[in-house]
Structure formats: structure tokens, C-alpha cells
Design an enzyme around this catalytic site. Structure first.
Site, PDB file in Angstrom:
ATOM      1  N   GLY A  47      -5.092   6.786 120.367  1.00 32.23           N
ATOM      2  CA  GLY A  47      -5.596   6.697 118.729  1.00 32.23           C
ATOM      3  C   GLY A  47      -5.990   7.989 118.632  1.00 32.23           C
ATOM      4  O   GLY A  47      -6.479   8.528 119.839  1.00 32.23           O
ATOM      5  N   GLY A  70     -11.984  10.174 117.102  1.00 32.44           N
ATOM      6  CA  GLY A  70     -12.747   9.637 116.063  1.00 32.44           C
ATOM      7  C   GLY A  70     -12.461   8.460 115.263  1.00 32.44           C
ATOM      8  O   GLY A  70     -12.843   7.717 114.475  1.00 32.44           O
ATOM      9  N   GLY A 126     -12.596   5.368 116.747  1.00 30.95           N
ATOM     10  CA  GLY A 126     -13.356   4.392 117.350  1.00 30.95           C
ATOM     11  C   GLY A 126     -12.993   3.722 118.645  1.00 30.95           C
ATOM     12  O   GLY A 126     -13.246   2.626 118.849  1.00 30.95           O
ATOM     13  N   LYS A 127     -12.377   4.624 119.387  1.00 27.75           N
ATOM     14  CA  LYS A 127     -11.935   4.083 120.892  1.00 27.75           C
ATOM     15  C   LYS A 127     -13.067   3.792 121.718  1.00 27.75           C
ATOM     16  O   LYS A 127     -13.301   2.664 122.288  1.00 27.75           O
ATOM     17  CB  LYS A 127     -10.883   4.920 121.502  1.00 27.75           C
ATOM     18  CG  LYS A 127      -9.605   5.351 120.695  1.00 27.75           C
ATOM     19  CD  LYS A 127      -8.888   6.169 121.378  1.00 27.75           C
ATOM     20  CE  LYS A 127      -9.333   7.559 121.330  1.00 27.75           C
ATOM     21  NZ  LYS A 127      -9.369   8.044 120.199  1.00 27.75           N
ATOM     22  N   HIS A 186      12.626   7.071 103.147  1.00 30.65           N
ATOM     23  CA  HIS A 186      12.913   6.732 104.466  1.00 30.65           C
ATOM     24  C   HIS A 186      13.228   5.185 104.513  1.00 30.65           C
ATOM     25  O   HIS A 186      14.160   4.644 104.907  1.00 30.65           O
ATOM     26  CB  HIS A 186      11.756   6.993 105.303  1.00 30.65           C
ATOM     27  CG  HIS A 186      11.616   8.439 106.018  1.00 30.65           C
ATOM     28  ND1 HIS A 186      12.638   9.072 106.522  1.00 30.65           N
ATOM     29  CD2 HIS A 186      10.768   9.211 106.003  1.00 30.65           C
ATOM     30  CE1 HIS A 186      12.420  10.489 106.603  1.00 30.65           C
ATOM     31  NE2 HIS A 186      11.165  10.314 106.473  1.00 30.65           N
ATOM     32  N   HIS A 243       8.274  10.434  99.551  1.00 26.98           N
ATOM     33  CA  HIS A 243       8.967  10.786 101.031  1.00 26.98           C
ATOM     34  C   HIS A 243       9.251   9.539 101.960  1.00 26.98           C
ATOM     35  O   HIS A 243      10.280   9.344 102.356  1.00 26.98           O
ATOM     36  CB  HIS A 243       8.328  12.044 101.817  1.00 26.98           C
ATOM     37  CG  HIS A 243       8.728  12.312 103.039  1.00 26.98           C
ATOM     38  ND1 HIS A 243       9.350  13.460 103.168  1.00 26.98           N
ATOM     39  CD2 HIS A 243       8.848  11.635 104.177  1.00 26.98           C
ATOM     40  CE1 HIS A 243       9.901  13.620 104.468  1.00 26.98           C
ATOM     41  NE2 HIS A 243       9.441  12.414 105.150  1.00 26.98           N
ATOM     42  N   GLU A 244       8.134   9.101 102.190  1.00 28.71           N
ATOM     43  CA  GLU A 244       8.005   7.843 102.960  1.00 28.71           C
ATOM     44  C   GLU A 244       9.144   6.471 102.411  1.00 28.71           C
ATOM     45  O   GLU A 244       9.558   5.716 103.143  1.00 28.71           O
ATOM     46  CB  GLU A 244       6.644   7.445 103.421  1.00 28.71           C
ATOM     47  CG  GLU A 244       5.684   8.307 104.123  1.00 28.71           C
ATOM     48  CD  GLU A 244       6.600   9.115 105.518  1.00 28.71           C
ATOM     49  OE1 GLU A 244       7.416   8.330 106.074  1.00 28.71           O
ATOM     50  OE2 GLU A 244       6.418  10.236 105.683  1.00 28.71           O
TER      51      GLU A 244
HETATM   52  P1  ADP Z   1     -13.001   7.906 119.422  1.00 25.73           P
HETATM   53  O1  ADP Z   1     -13.776   7.575 120.871  1.00 25.73           O
HETATM   54  O2  ADP Z   1     -11.907   7.537 119.152  1.00 25.73           O
HETATM   55  O3  ADP Z   1     -12.864   9.365 119.676  1.00 25.73           O
HETATM   56  P2  ADP Z   1     -15.609   7.144 118.668  1.00 25.73           P
HETATM   57  O4  ADP Z   1     -15.605   5.819 119.145  1.00 25.73           O
HETATM   58  O5  ADP Z   1     -16.555   7.847 119.441  1.00 25.73           O
HETATM   59  O6  ADP Z   1     -14.358   7.585 118.442  1.00 25.73           O
HETATM   60  O7  ADP Z   1     -16.198   7.179 117.161  1.00 25.73           O
HETATM   61  C1  ADP Z   1     -17.053   8.001 116.858  1.00 25.73           C
HETATM   62  C2  ADP Z   1     -17.979   7.343 115.720  1.00 25.73           C
HETATM   63  O8  ADP Z   1     -17.172   6.941 114.556  1.00 25.73           O
HETATM   64  C3  ADP Z   1     -18.660   5.959 115.920  1.00 25.73           C
HETATM   65  O9  ADP Z   1     -19.661   5.822 116.849  1.00 25.73           O
HETATM   66  C4  ADP Z   1     -18.858   5.102 114.775  1.00 25.73           C
HETATM   67  O10 ADP Z   1     -20.039   5.572 114.210  1.00 25.73           O
HETATM   68  C5  ADP Z   1     -17.574   5.655 114.052  1.00 25.73           C
HETATM   69  N1  ADP Z   1     -16.417   5.088 113.969  1.00 25.73           N
HETATM   70  C6  ADP Z   1     -15.192   5.365 114.193  1.00 25.73           C
HETATM   71  N2  ADP Z   1     -14.108   4.146 114.076  1.00 25.73           N
HETATM   72  C7  ADP Z   1     -14.918   3.500 113.692  1.00 25.73           C
HETATM   73  C8  ADP Z   1     -14.648   1.947 113.180  1.00 25.73           C
HETATM   74  N3  ADP Z   1     -13.405   1.512 113.210  1.00 25.73           N
HETATM   75  N4  ADP Z   1     -15.552   1.366 112.514  1.00 25.73           N
HETATM   76  C9  ADP Z   1     -16.889   1.699 112.493  1.00 25.73           C
HETATM   77  N5  ADP Z   1     -17.221   2.766 112.851  1.00 25.73           N
HETATM   78  C10 ADP Z   1     -16.445   3.639 113.325  1.00 25.73           C
HETATM   79 ZN    ZN Z   2       9.970  11.945 107.081  1.00 23.57          ZN
END
Ligand code: ADP
Ligand code: ZN
Length: 615
Positions: A201, A204, A206-207, A427, A423-424
Site C-alpha cells: 500500500g 501512510g 496504515g501498514k 473505462h 474518465h473512469e
Molecule cells: P504506513 O506504514 O502504511 O506508511 P503507518 O501505519 O505508519 O503507515 O501510518 C501512520 C499513521 O497514520 C498511523 O500511526 C495512524 O495514526 C494513521 N493511520 C494510517 N492509516 C490509518 C487507518 N487506516 N486508520 C487509522 N489511522 C491510520
Molecule cells: Zn484511464
């Protein structure tokens, strides 16, 4: 400032101080001019109760009245001597009389230290000289150790409830949680347990949070390390760290190892020119060796995260390694609403705050952006001396987050959103009508990487053979996005660049590789070679004449033009339905297969001539 500068300055400073002290020890010490009374006067004053306390310091007595020093006198005896002297003079010592306090026990550490100071300084000087002489060496030795113990398992308190908008991923990961909680249940059935899960993903999304939440849900320790930390100068350090990490993890099993940015070590091996990737390769190998070494009773699950699954080494993705892939998309409007609610929890929100409105205004925001948004709003509210976070703060915070230097390009204006939606929808509509096109799985105008929106197709079966008509339909679908923009807004945008590139490449392949052109016949054109040392680039060597080249171009042109005409006709005939899909897309941002199907069946307000699917 350059650390060397400071080092040499310190050196000269020490030299100066040392010299000064050395000289001063040989000079007669001048006494500070101080009024020192004679001992008899002191006794006299004590008798008259002009002082109430005597402090005995080194060779010196101080008489105090109400805590204030009054007189001083030389005295060279012990405390006992002093007390008996006082008693002899008829002075009561202790309760109801003069208090005697002893300042030091007669052994003056401070004085001793001062006497030895020049020696100490001299020693420090020598040490400095010695150290800088072999400075470079020592640093090299410390390198390997410095971060050897960089991980320690912590038990996160995050749970799935803290992660919002990624319900599909949570469902899939539930299984991992269950395994960590009660591995016996799975082992009793001889089930092969997932060893590696790859979270894919954008940044940011949320991985990391999700990985922590798994550990939190299962109540197991969480070890984390980032792939980029392995990319060190010294070969072997990364591999050693991996060994340490897995060693520690196995000792605390069940647990989770999280490898962030795995693409930093897990690139295609042999890719790229020149050296410098030995370390990566060794690290990657070590990870693979460790994972292969797990037996069915090892309750360690390795989670890794990347936003570039395309560049990962296939060896990483083989069964028994990172064979589960979980895609985490940028959140759509409902996801954003849920994330906002999660982060608003525990913060004083004003009554008028509507997360839905904020979600609507934040297309393209990642989970991390939204968390940041709430935080910015809280800061703004504090600066405005408010007791709660209001809608005004949130809206200002949106501007702040968007106007941040990197995110500027992600701002999507309503007009842009409309264009992307059309656009989408184009498609999707053409894909829906053309019989040989892949069914549309999901369509979204939530920005993702470089793309403003995307349409995901779901091939009905795993295909090894493609027919010409499938390719032709595919070409038409690729071009449909641009055509939808064209017939709706009478204007074309740069948004179709990727589509055009794909279509052109496909058309060219049809002609030069698959022999699908009637005019040129069943043969291939060009000799292709994979140049491994240049990465995975494929170059084509020309083995045909100028004249044939011209013919190829014409054929490619024809294929594309035909597809273009087909798509344009279909879209023109179904303009009302295009509007319907696009408008729904603008409000909902993401449409699933079922919703799309329903939209296609929905009667139109102004019935138009509808195209029947070509048979
Ligand atoms: P990644 O590892 O994908 O780069 P992070 O897990 O480090 O992203 O996400 C950074 C912060 O963003 C998290 O600590 C959280 O506060 C917020 N965040 C990101 N995705 C979510 C989500 N789906 N639900 C709640 N908070 C989220
Ligand atoms: Zn397209």
C-alpha cells in the site's frame, strides 16, 4: 560546526589550563584578604551569646547568629578539642547553648582533587592525543556493534479498532491473529500456517499500524526493523542483524516480526549496474534462510510492508515465504470518515463537527494525512483558546495539510474530480458493454500514486491465451477514459497518458510479437534480448527494413483508430448512462462490482437508444 574544530579547540584549552595550574602550584599562594579574628575573641562572643552556632570547617571556625555568619577564626584542633575548650570557658554546648556543626570530617576531598587537577588534566591531554591518533580505526570497530541490539519486542496496545477503513484487510488478517492466539488448533489439523504476509500500500495507509494491531489483538510481542536500515556500508552487518532478530523472535514466540520497506533489500537480484548491492543480497538471503528454517511449530509470523511490490525479488514471493499479499488502498470517502472518527475519539470535538463533510473534502488523503489533520486542528483550537475542536479548525487544518509542500499535487479540485470521474466511468462503461473485455471489479476516483483514479478489472479466469478480439476490446477500454472526457467536456487532459501508453504498447505487441495483423502476416518483428546487467530492461533490435517499419506503424495506428471509433460510438450512444455512473462516482468515490451492476440496470430518466452488446 566541524567536530574536528571543537576537538582541537578543546585540546588547546586543556593545554592552557594545565599550564596555568602547573605554574600556579609553584607560586606562593596569596591569602584572600578576609577578616579573621583571633580565637579568644571568638570565645568571648560565644560567651556573650552574640553567636548561637559554631560551624567547624577546615582550620576555620565560623560563628553564626540566626543563620548569619558573624565572625571567623582560625582553629587547628579537632571537634573534641573545640568542645572541651568551649566547656572550659563555661559555655554550654548543645541543647540550650551553642550548637556546634562540623562541616567536613577533616578529610578534604575538594582540596585533594584540586591538588591533583594538573595531573588529571595532563592525563586527559594524553588520552586525547592517543585517541585522535587511532581515531579512524576505533570508529570502524564500533560500527558493527552500534546497532546490534536495535530491536526489542514490545507488546503493542493497538487493536483492530484503531485501524479504520481497511475492513477487507482486517478480515484477511484475522486468521493470522487466530493462529498466533491458538496455534495448536491449526497444528492439530496439520494446516500450513502463513509465514510471511506482505502488506502492499502507499505510504501512510496504515501498514505499520495494522501490523501492530495484529500483535495487539493476539497479545504477542512485536519486533520491527526497517529494510533501509540494512543498507549499510559493511557487508555482513545486515545479515548478522537478521540472524539476531530472528533468534530473539524465536525465543519469544509466538510473536510478530515486522519488516518495513522490504523493497530496500528485496529488489530483484542482479538488477542495477555496478556493485553496492552485495549487502542487500546477503541480507535478503538471510531473511529467506531464516524463513525457510521455520518448522510447523515455529509461531513466528513475518509481516512486511512495501509500496513497490512490482520490484520485489520473485524469490521473496514464493510459497512458504511472503505468499500472502494484502492490498491496502488509499481510503475512500467512507474509509476516511471512519479514520477521522477513530482519531477524533478521546479528543473534545465540537457538536457541529461532521466527519462526513470533512471526508468529502479530503480526497487523496491517506490515513496518516487524516491523523495529521486532526492533530493540526487540535493545535489550531488550542491556539485560538477554544475548549473543543470545531468545524472551522478542521477546515483550516485541511488547507494547512494540503498546502504542505509535498501534498500540493494531491489537491483535487471539484472540477478535476468531475473529469476523473467521467474518465473512469468511461473505462467502466465500455468494459461493461464489450463482450470480450474483463469485467470491472472496482472503480474509484480516489487518487493512488500518480493516478487520479483507477478502474480495476477482474479477469474471469486465469488466462494463458489471449484472442485477438480480447485484445481489441481491451484497446477500446483503454481509450474509453479519454473519449469520455472528450465527449463530456469537449476537452482532453493529460490524465490519459498512461492509458495511451498501454494501448500503444499493446497494439504494437499485437503486430510485432503475436502476428495478429492481417497485412503483415504471422511473423514476429525485431529481436528481443533481456539485458540483465542493465536491470530488467528489454531492448529491441531491429531486423526488418525501413519499409516494414512504416507498415508496422500504420498497422498499429489502424488498430488504435478502430478501437477508438468503437469506444467513441459506444460512449456516445450511452451518454446518459455515462452521466449516471460518473455522477454516482463523484458522490461515492468508489463503486464495487455489485453497485456498478445495479447502476447499469437502473432505468434512465431520459431513455436513450442503448447499445446492445455486440454478440
Ligand atoms: P504506513 O506504514 O502504511 O506508511 P503507518 O501505519 O505508519 O503507515 O501510518 C501512520 C499513521 O497514520 C498511523 O500511526 C495512524 O495514526 C494513521 N493511520 C494510517 N492509516 C490509518 C487507518 N487506516 N486508520 C487509522 N489511522 C491510520
Ligand atoms: Zn484511464
Amino acid at each position: 560546526m566541524n567536530p574536528r574544530f571543537w576537538q582541537s579547540s578543546l585540546f588547546y584549552l586543556l593545554l592552557l589550563v594545565g599550564l596555568f595550574l602547573l605554574v600556579s602550584t609553584f607560586l606562593p599562594r596569596a591569602k584572600a584578604p578576609e577578616e579573621v579574628l583571633l580565637y579568644p575573641t571568638f570565645i568571648e562572643q560565644a560567651k556573650n551569646r552574640e553567636i548561637d552556632t559554631i560551624k567547624q570547617g577546615e582550620n576555620r571556625l565560623t560563628g553564626l547568629k540566626d543563620g548569619k555568619a558573624r565572625i571567623k577564626a582560625d582553629f587547628f584542633g579537632s571537634t573534641n578539642d573545640l568542645i572541651s575548650l568551649l566547656k572550659d570557658a563555661g559555655i554550654i554546648v548543645g541543647e540550650g547553648g551553642i550548637k556546634v556543626e562540623v562541616k567536613s570530617d577533616g578529610f578534604n576531598w575538594g582540596g585533594i582533587f584540586l591538588n591533583f587537577l594538573p595531573l588529571i588534566l595532563f592525563g586527559a591531554l594524553l588520552f586525547f592525543l592517543f585517541r585522535s591518533a587511532r581515531g579512524a580505526n576505533t570508529q570502524a570497530f564500533k560500527f558493527g556493534q552500534s546497532r546490534a541490539r536495535l530491536v526489542s519486542g514490545s507488546k503493542p496496545t493497538v487493536t483492530f479498532a484503531d485501524v479504520a477503513g481497511v475492513d477487507e484487510a482486517k478480515q484477511e488478517l484475522q486468521e493470522v491473529v487466530e493462529f498466533l492466539k491458538s496455534p495448536q488448533r491449526f497444528q492439530a489439523l496439520g494446516a500450513r500456517v502463513p509465514r510471511g504476509v506482505l502488506l502492499v500500500g502507499p505510504p501512510g495507509s496504515g501498514k505499520t499500524l495494522l501490523a501492530k494491531a495484529i500483535a495487539g489483538e493476539a497479545g504477542v510481542p512485536f519486533f520491527s526493523i526497517s529494510g533501509s536500515e540494512f543498507v549499510e556500508m559493511f557487508v555482513g552487518v545486515g545479515a548478522a542483524r537478521v540472524r539476531d532478530l530472528f533468534e530473539q523472535a524465536k525465543r519469544t514466540a509466538p510473536c510478530i516480526i515486522f519488516v518495513d520497506e522490504i523493497d530496500a533489500v528485496g529488489r530483484h537480484r542482479g538488477a542495477g549496474l555496478g556493485g553496492g548491492h552485495d549487502e542487500r543480497e546477503q541480507t535478503l538471503n538471510q531473511i529467506l534462510v531464516e524463513m525457510d528454517g521455520f518448522d510447523t511449530s515455529t509461531n513466528v509470523i513475518v509481516l512486511s510492508a512495501t509500496n513497490r511490490p512490482d520490484i520485489l525479488d520473485p524469490a521473496l514471493l514464493r510459497p512458504g515465504r511472503f505468499d500472502r499479499h494484502i492490498i491496502i488502498d488509499q481510503p475512500d470517502i467512507n474509509g476516511r470518515k471512519a479514520i477521522l472518527q477513530v482519531h477524533a475519539k478521546g479528543k473534545p470535538m465540537a457538536k457541529d463537527v461532521d466527519p462526513e463533510i470533512i471526508a468529502k473534502q479530503t480526497p487523496g488523503f491517506s490515513g496518516a494525512d487524516l491523523a495529521n489533520l486532526i492533530n493540526e486542528a487540535a493545535i489550531l483550537a488550542a491556539r485560538r483558546n477554544r475548549k473543543d475542536i470545531g468545524m472551522g479548525e478542521l477546515e483550516d487544518a485541511i488547507d494547512r495539510v494540503i498546502a504542505g509542500p509535498e501534498k500540493k499535487s494531491r489537491l483535487i479540485s471539484p472540477r478535476e474530480k468531475e473529469i476523473i470521474a467521467y474518465h473512469e466511468a468511461g473505462h467502466a462503461l465500455v468494459a461493461k458493454i464489450l463482450p470480450q473485455a474483463d469485467p470491472v471489479h472496482k472503480i474509484s476516483i480516489v487518487a493512488r500514486g500518480m493516478m487520479g483514479g483507477w478502474t480495476r478489472f477482474l479477469p474471469t479466469e486465469d488466462r494463458h491465451l489471449w484472442t485477438r478480439s480480447q485484445f481489441e476490446d481491451r484497446l477500446a477500454v483503454s481509450l474509453a477514459g479519454r473519449i469520455a472526457e472528450e465527449i463530456t467536456f469537449n476537452e482532453i487532459t493529460t490524465g490519459a497518458q498512461n492509458d495511451l501508453e498501454q494501448a500503444t504498447r499493446l497494439a504494437r505487441k499485437m503486430v510485432t510479437e503475436y502476428g495478429m495483423s492481417d497485412n503483415l502476416g504471422p511473423r514476429t518483428f525485431g529481436k528481443r534480448e533481456e539485458l540483465v546487467f542493465l536491470g530488467r530492461e528489454i531492448t529491441e533490435q531491429r531486423n526488418y527494413s525501413e519499409k516494414v517499419a512504416e507498415k508496422i506503424d500504420t498497422e498499429v495506428q489502424n488498430l488504435i483508430q478502430t478501437a477508438y471509433n468503437t469506444a467513441k460510438k459506444l460512449l456516445a450512444q450511452n451518454k446518459a448512462r455515462l452521466d449516471l455512473v460518473a455522477q454516482r462516482l463523484i458522490t461515492k468515490e468508489t463503486l464495487e462490482e455489485a453497485e456498478l451492476d445495479a447502476l447499469f440496470k437502473e432505468p434512465l430518466l431520459s431513455p436513450q437508444l442503448e447499445a446492445t452488446p455486440a454478440s
